[in-house]
Design an enzyme around this catalytic site. Structure first.
Site, PDB file in Angstrom:
ATOM      1  N   ASP A 115       0.783  -1.242   0.000  1.00 23.15           N
ATOM      2  CA  ASP A 115       0.000   0.000   0.000  1.00 23.15           C
ATOM      3  C   ASP A 115       0.809   1.285   0.000  1.00 23.15           C
ATOM      4  O   ASP A 115       0.272   2.350   0.304  1.00 23.15           O
ATOM      5  CB  ASP A 115      -0.953  -0.005   1.198  1.00 23.15           C
ATOM      6  CG  ASP A 115      -2.096  -0.980   1.018  1.00 23.15           C
ATOM      7  OD1 ASP A 115      -2.696  -0.980  -0.068  1.00 23.15           O
ATOM      8  OD2 ASP A 115      -2.385  -1.740   1.962  1.00 23.15           O
ATOM      9  N   ASP A 174      -6.730  -4.251  -5.627  1.00 23.46           N
ATOM     10  CA  ASP A 174      -6.363  -2.939  -5.101  1.00 23.46           C
ATOM     11  C   ASP A 174      -4.936  -2.549  -5.490  1.00 23.46           C
ATOM     12  O   ASP A 174      -4.586  -1.368  -5.571  1.00 23.46           O
ATOM     13  CB  ASP A 174      -6.460  -2.917  -3.569  1.00 23.46           C
ATOM     14  CG  ASP A 174      -7.691  -3.592  -3.016  1.00 23.46           C
ATOM     15  OD1 ASP A 174      -8.105  -4.623  -3.566  1.00 23.46           O
ATOM     16  OD2 ASP A 174      -8.219  -3.125  -1.994  1.00 23.46           O
TER      17      ASP A 174
END
Length: 397
Positions: A115, A174
């Site tokens: 992330d 994602d």
């Protein structure tokens, strides 16, 4: 008689609702949203300890939940502050953004998951774009190096989460959102390997993570010892075979971004396919605010996801820049419809409410009963980004 006629017309006008009132011009609506965002985010900053980041707000308990800077959403609050500052030039907003960057900066060395793009590019990327501060670029460069350590040649992908009891080597949709960090650093004079990793990951995603109807699985779980897929699963969607709404939006946004950096038409075609899947889905509501999963069995009696809508609105605006006239018109119109819906009282907070967040009614992880029907930082971030993009690319002064 004349008096009775006048009274009758007055009563009719008072009791008859206006039919198809003229919508507020988008330029004025964007201004309204940005000014509200400035006041809301000052409240949000006040409600969030100086060494933490906002995560979500529980209205029923009047409780603000915050996170450490290692939380995957830690970059969205400072990123949103920079978007607000860019529009309003509010010095207090900029000062708050700089304070939050200071506590986030150390995460450039974080290697615990994929992330880094969310965390460091949405925050420091916006800061560098707006200010030109070279120290911010150094932080972005280091973040890309950290993210690249998670690339696994055996599966031609970036491993999203570490192995655990549930997944061996998960790669989630994602992850497409974090490729922008790698591509940008390479384009700005950094290691070209970063771009190569992003391209390889995107190609693997097209080949392995998408179904024939152009929806995607949330999670591909790999066996690193063989390089083969051990399972196609979900973590936040209704079922392994369902189309989790935010996941579809992540993919659309990611492939539009990859086209921007590479001009590879495979990515543009993939983005078009995903957009068509979402916009034309039988379970897409008329206002284009998706249900949390397109295949949730209790539609229409289930939750909408403002975060998926905000991401979709921003992604469609980018995709429109690379599309032919007819498609461009369709994507801009859809994005405008979403922005107007999110700007309504159904989704936008009243001033001084919602803990300081701008949007209500997002869904984090419904099956896990986590962050369900609450405001979330990334919903606000991509909504603000969509407002900026609409103003810069569509609205003409």
């Amino acid at each position: 008689m004349k008096l009775l006629l006048i009274i009758g017309l007055w009563l009719f006008s008072e009791q008859t609702p206006e039919v198809n009132p003229r919508p507020k011009p988008m330029k004025a609506l964007i201004e309204e949203n940005m000014q509200l965002a400035a006041s809301q985010y000052k409240l949000l900053a006040k409600n969030t300890p100086s060494d933490r980041m906002p995560q979500y707000y529980e209205a029923s308990k009047d409780k603000m939940v915050t996170s450490s800077t290692t939380w995957w959403c830690s970059g969205f609050f400072p990123g949103s502050l920079w978007y607000i500052y860019e529009y309003t030039k509010d010095a207090d907003i900029r000062q708050e953004a700089e304070k939050r960057l200071a506590i986030l900066e150390k995460e450039k060395h974080f290697k615990g998951n994929h992330d880094l793009g969310f965390m460091m590019y949405c925050s420091f990327g916006n800061a560098y774009r707006i200010t030109g501060n070279k120290s911010y670029k150094t932080t972005i460069d280091t973040s890309a190096m950290s993210l690249a350590t998670r690339y696994r040649p055996a599966i031609q992908s970036i491993q999203s989460w570490d192995s655990g009891k549930v997944f061996k080597c998960p790669v989630i949709i994602d992850n497409m959102m974090n490729l922008e960090l790698l591509c940008w650093v390479s384009a700005q004079g950094g290691d070209k390997t970063f771009r190569d990793i992003a391209v390889t990951h995107a190609n693997s995603t097209i080949e392995r993570q998408y179904r024939t109807d152009n929806s995607c699985w949330h999670v591909l779980d790999y066996d690193l010892s063989t390089g083969k897929i051990a399972g196609r699963r979900t973590w936040q969607g209704f079922s392994d075979e369902s189309a989790w709404s935010r996941g579809q939006a992540w993919g659309l946004y990611g492939f539009a971004t990859m086209y921007r950096f590479t001009q590879d038409k495979r990515y543009l075609q993939q983005a078009h396919k995903i957009a068509n899947f979402m916009l034309n889905h039988k379970n897409m509501p008329k206002d284009l605010i998706p249900y949390w999963d397109f295949d949730s069995p209790d539609i229409p009696n289930t939750l909408r996801d403002a975060s998926a809508a905000a991401i979709l609105a921003s992604a469609l605006l980018e995709l429109s820049q690379y599309s032919e006239k007819k498609e461009r018109k369709t994507y801009v119109a859809a994005s405008e419809k979403i922005i107007r819906a999110l700007s309504s009282e159904a989704y936008r907070a009243e001033p001084g409410k919602n803990g300081g967040f701008l949007l209500m009614h997002s869904v984090g992880a419904y099956p896990l009963k986590s962050e369900v029907d609450v405001p979330l930082t990334y919903a606000d971030y991509y909504f603000l980004e969509a407002l900026h993009r609409y103003r810069n690319w569509v609205v003409k002064d």
